[in-house]
Design an enzyme around this catalytic site. Structure first.
Site, PDB file in Angstrom:
ATOM      1  N   ASP A   1      30.450 -10.267  12.667  1.00 13.20           N
ATOM      2  CA  ASP A   1      30.921 -11.655  12.694  1.00 13.20           C
ATOM      3  C   ASP A   1      31.178 -12.101  14.133  1.00 13.20           C
ATOM      4  OD1 ASP A   1      30.895 -11.922   9.904  1.00 13.20           O
ATOM      5  OD2 ASP A   1      32.819 -12.974   9.886  1.00 13.20           O
TER       6      ASP A   1
ATOM      7  N   ASP B   1      31.183  -4.728   9.692  1.00 13.78           N
ATOM      8  CA  ASP B   1      31.498  -6.029   9.097  1.00 13.78           C
ATOM      9  C   ASP B   1      32.182  -6.911  10.137  1.00 13.78           C
ATOM     10  OD1 ASP B   1      31.927  -7.972   7.007  1.00 13.78           O
ATOM     11  OD2 ASP B   1      34.025  -7.326   6.971  1.00 13.78           O
TER      12      ASP B   1
ATOM     13  N   TYR C   1      34.682   1.029   2.244  1.00 10.69           N
ATOM     14  CA  TYR C   1      34.309   0.081   1.191  1.00 10.69           C
ATOM     15  C   TYR C   1      34.149   0.768  -0.161  1.00 10.69           C
ATOM     16  CZ  TYR C   1      33.306  -4.220   3.853  1.00 10.69           C
ATOM     17  OH  TYR C   1      33.389  -5.379   4.597  1.00 10.69           O
TER      18      TYR C   1
ATOM     19  N   ASP D   1      37.914  -0.830  19.340  1.00 12.60           N
ATOM     20  CA  ASP D   1      38.691  -1.881  20.014  1.00 12.60           C
ATOM     21  C   ASP D   1      38.030  -2.262  21.332  1.00 12.60           C
ATOM     22  OD1 ASP D   1      39.339   0.683  20.897  1.00 12.60           O
ATOM     23  OD2 ASP D   1      41.473   0.248  21.197  1.00 12.60           O
TER      24      ASP D   1
ATOM     25  N   LYS E   1      36.316   5.211  16.014  1.00 10.35           N
ATOM     26  CA  LYS E   1      37.728   5.255  16.413  1.00 10.35           C
ATOM     27  C   LYS E   1      38.104   6.735  16.419  1.00 10.35           C
ATOM     28  CE  LYS E   1      41.600   3.230  17.550  1.00 10.35           C
ATOM     29  NZ  LYS E   1      41.784   2.395  18.766  1.00 10.35           N
TER      30      LYS E   1
HETATM   31  C1  IPM Z   1      29.283  -9.324   4.743  1.00  4.75           C
HETATM   32  C2  IPM Z   1      30.377  -9.872   3.863  1.00  4.75           C
HETATM   33  C3  IPM Z   1      30.609  -8.899   2.718  1.00  4.75           C
HETATM   34  C4  IPM Z   1      31.021  -7.560   3.316  1.00  4.75           C
HETATM   35  C5  IPM Z   1      31.624  -9.364   1.646  1.00  4.75           C
HETATM   36  C6  IPM Z   1      31.253 -10.705   1.083  1.00  4.75           C
HETATM   37  C7  IPM Z   1      31.813  -8.347   0.568  1.00  4.75           C
HETATM   38  O1  IPM Z   1      31.527 -10.107   4.621  1.00  4.75           O
HETATM   39  O2  IPM Z   1      28.164  -9.115   4.237  1.00  4.75           O
HETATM   40  O3  IPM Z   1      29.531  -9.121   5.929  1.00  4.75           O
HETATM   41  O4  IPM Z   1      32.218  -7.372   3.639  1.00  4.75           O
HETATM   42  O5  IPM Z   1      30.168  -6.705   3.468  1.00  4.75           O
HETATM   43 MG    MG Z   2      31.252  -9.841   6.715  1.00  2.71          MG
END
Ligand code: IPM
Ligand code: MG
Length: 356
Positions: free
Chosen positions: A247, A243, A137, A219, A187
C-alpha cells in the site's frame, strides 16, 4: 487458442469497474471464453457464503481469474470467518496462489500525483513479491477467547522452510529478469519466524549467486520506501509485511487506483486483481479509477495467457491516455491544471479503448 477466464466482479467498485475492463479485453485480438462467478459480499447475499464451492471449482478449472474487489460496510458486522475477505483468502489458498507480484511502477505523466517530490519517484520501478498463502493470515491457533472473564485475542505467525524457499525462488528468479537486486524484508531482530525467513532466503541465494541480496528490517524498509524508493529493485517479504508495504509503495506511484497485482501458483494459474479494495464510499458514482484492474488484466495476458503482445498494447494504451492528460479524480494533480481533463470511470475505460 481460446483462454478460459473466470471473471469475479465482487463488490463495490470491483463490480462497477469490471464491465468496463471486459470491454477493454474485448477490443483485443485475443480469444477468451469468459465465465462469471460470485465472491465476497455478493456471494454472502446470494449463496450464504463468501466463497461458494462452485466459484472455487470454476477458478481451479480456468487459466486465470480476473477479480474486482470484495467487501463493504454491509458485511462488516459478520463474524471473522463469514466476512467477504474470507472468501478472497479462501480463493487464494484454494488455488495455492502463493506468489503475489505487486509492481509499483510510476507512469511518467503521473510524477506530480505522487505524495513524494517528482525527482524522488521519476522512473520508479519496484516489484514487491509478497508471500500470499501463509504467515499470520493463515496461522493457527487464532481467535478471541475468554480468559477468566477477560478477553484475549491471538494469532500465529508461522512459515515452514518450504514455504519460504518457494517464494524466495520466485523472487530471485524475477530479480534475474530485472536489475538483479533482491531485498528481503523481515523482523529478524524480534520474531523467530522471520529469523528462519532470513536464514532460508540466504540459503536459497547460493543457487542465485549472480543476484545481489540484502536484508532489511520491516520498519527500516518502510522508512526507506518513503525516503529513497528508487534504491529498490525486487522486494520479497511475508504476507502481512507485504500487505502493508505494497500500500505504501502504491501511493508513491500516485494512487492506489493505479496498482495491479498477480497471484500465481506453481502451475502458472493466477488471480489478477487490483491492489485497491472495494472502496464502498465511492462505489456506483462513476469516479473510481479503472486502470488498476485494466493493468491487472494486462498482467493476466502476460503471465498466465502468454499473450505478451496484447499485454504490451494495453500498457502502452494506458501510458498514452495518461500522456494526453486524461485523469480520474484520484490522479488529478490539482484542479484546473493545464492540459488535464478529469473524467469518470467509464470515460477513462473508453479512452483506453480509443488508444488501443
Ligand atoms: C490486499 C487486501 C487483502 C489482504 C484484504 C482485502 C483481505 O488488503 O489484497 O492487499 O489483506 O490481503
Ligand atoms: Mg492490502
Amino acid at each position: 487458442m481460446t483462454h478460459r477466464i473466470l471473471v469475479i466482479p465482487g463488490d463495490g467498485i470491483g463490480a462497477e469497474v469490471m464491465p468496463h475492463v471486459l470491454r477493454v479485453l474485448g477490443a483485443l485480438d485475443v480469444a477468451l471464453s469468459i465465465e462469471e462467478a460470485d465472491l465476497g459480499g455478493v456471494a454472502i447475499d446470494g449463496h450464504g457464503t463468501p466463497l461458494p464451492p462452485q466459484t472455487l471449482t470454476a477458478a481451479q478449472a480456468s487459466d486465470a481469474v480476473l477479480l474486482g474487489a470484495v467487501g463493504g460496510p454491509r458485511w462488516d458486522a459478520l463474524p471473522m470467518d463469514q466476512r467477504p475477505e474470507k472468501g478472497l483468502l479462501g480463493l487464494r489458498a484454494g488455488l495455492d496462489a502463493f506468489a503475489n507480484l505487486r509492481p509499483a511502477l510510476l507512469f511518467a505523466p503521473l510524477a506530480d500525483a505522487s505524495s513524494l517530490r517528482p525527482e524522488l519517484v521519476a522512473g520508479l520501478d519496484i516489484l514487491i513479491v509478497r508471500e500470499l498463502t501463509g504467515g499470520i493470515y493463515f496461522g493457527e491457533p487464532r481467535g478471541v477467547e475468554n480468559a477468566s472473564g477477560r478477553r484475549r485475542g491471538f494469532n500465529t505467525d508461522v512459515y515452514t522452510e518450504d514455504e519460504i524457499e518457494r517464494i524466495a525462488r520466485v523472487a530471485f528468479d524475477l530479480a534475474g529478469k530485472r536489475n538483479g537486486r533482491l531485498t528481503s524484508v523481515d523482523k529478524a531482530n524480534v520474531l523467530e519466524v522471520t529469523q528462519l525467513w532470513r536464514t532460508v532466503v540466504t540459503e536459497v541465494h547460493a543457487d542465485f549467486p549472480h543476484i545481489e541480496l540484502d536484508h532489511l528490517y520491516v520498519d527500516n524498509a518502510a522508512m526507506q520506501l518513503v525516503r529513497a524508493p528508487k534504491q529498490f529493485d525486487v522486494m520479497v517479504t511475508g504476507n502481512l509485511f507485504g500487505d502493508i508495504l505494497s500500500d505504501a509503495a502504491a501511493m508513491l506511484t500516485g494512487s492506489l487506483g493505479m496498482l495491479p497485482s498477480a497471484s500465481l501458483n506453481a502451475r502458472g494459474q493466477g488471480i489478477y486483481e487490483p491492489v485497491h479494495g472495494s472502496a464502498p464510499d465511492i462505489a456506483g458514482r462513476d469516479v473510481a479509477n479503472p486502470l488498476a484492474t485494466i493493468l491487472s488484466a494486462a498482467m493476466m495476458l502476460r503471465y498466465s495467457l502468454g499473450e505478451v503482445e496484447a499485454a504490451d498494447r494495453v500498457e502502452s494504451a494506458v501510458d498514452r491516455v495518461l500522456e494526453e492528460g486524461i485523469r480520474t479524480a484520484d490522479i488529478v494533480p490539482v484542479e484546473d491544471a493545464d492540459g488535464v481533463r478529469k473524467v469518470g470511470t467509464q470515460a477513462m475505460a473508453e479512452a483506453v479503448i480509443g488508444a488501443l
